[in-house]
Scaffold this motif. Structure first.
Motif, PDB file in Angstrom:
ATOM      1  N   PHE A  62       0.819  -1.218   0.000  1.00  0.00           N
ATOM      2  CA  PHE A  62       0.000   0.000   0.000  1.00  0.00           C
ATOM      3  C   PHE A  62       0.851   1.265   0.000  1.00  0.00           C
ATOM      4  N   ILE A  63       1.935   1.267   0.764  1.00  0.00           N
ATOM      5  CA  ILE A  63       2.803   2.444   0.799  1.00  0.00           C
ATOM      6  C   ILE A  63       3.360   2.739  -0.593  1.00  0.00           C
ATOM      7  N   ASN A  64       3.700   1.696  -1.319  1.00  0.00           N
ATOM      8  CA  ASN A  64       4.320   1.893  -2.625  1.00  0.00           C
ATOM      9  C   ASN A  64       3.319   2.091  -3.759  1.00  0.00           C
ATOM     10  N   ASN A  65       2.034   2.065  -3.440  1.00  0.00           N
ATOM     11  CA  ASN A  65       0.979   2.363  -4.411  1.00  0.00           C
ATOM     12  C   ASN A  65      -0.010   3.321  -3.768  1.00  0.00           C
ATOM     13  N   PRO A  66       0.454   4.534  -3.419  1.00  0.00           N
ATOM     14  CA  PRO A  66      -0.382   5.447  -2.631  1.00  0.00           C
ATOM     15  C   PRO A  66      -1.549   6.033  -3.422  1.00  0.00           C
ATOM     16  N   VAL A  67      -2.592   6.380  -2.693  1.00  0.00           N
ATOM     17  CA  VAL A  67      -3.722   7.103  -3.258  1.00  0.00           C
ATOM     18  C   VAL A  67      -3.330   8.563  -3.422  1.00  0.00           C
ATOM     19  N   ALA A  68      -2.570   9.079  -2.458  1.00  0.00           N
ATOM     20  CA  ALA A  68      -2.134  10.476  -2.498  1.00  0.00           C
ATOM     21  C   ALA A  68      -0.859  10.630  -1.676  1.00  0.00           C
TER      22      ALA A  68
END
Length: 109
Positions: A90-96
């Motif tokens: 999740f950290i490496n595919n952030p929403v923003a």
């Protein structure tokens, strides 16, 4: 992007990220079970392409298990520690990604 469309370096980075994530998940399970050693530091790998483009330095991402535990019970944003399984992905595919304060130190993902 399909896996077959990725360059060899990107495929290698994906494999490394998945390995780091699997290690994190195993350690998180130990924290939840209460068997993680005191003072444990999670090593979450290195920032991926998106985070580097947002200004993250190419340096290890780390988080103290004690910090995770204390944040999970804070009144302003309580959460179940189990909710952070797959955090590395999740950290490496952030929403923003946001900056605040002293920009060299403060980036929110």
């Amino acid at each position: 992007m399909y896996q077959s469309d990725k360059q060899p370096a990107d495929r290698a980075a994906d494999a490394c990220l998945k390995a780091v994530n699997a290690r994190f998940n195993a350690q998180l399970a130990r924290q939840i079970a209460g068997t993680l050693p005191p003072g444990h530091i999670y090593r979450l790998g290195y920032p991926g392409r998106i985070l580097r483009a947002a200004g993250f330095p190419h340096a290890p991402i780390e988080m103290a298990a004690s910090r995770l535990a204390s944040k999970s019970v804070q009144a302003n944003h309580p959460f179940d520690i189990a909710d952070v399984y797959d955090l590395v992905l999740f950290i490496n595919n952030p929403v923003a990604v946001f900056r605040y304060g002293a920009q060299a130190k403060n980036i929110i993902v």
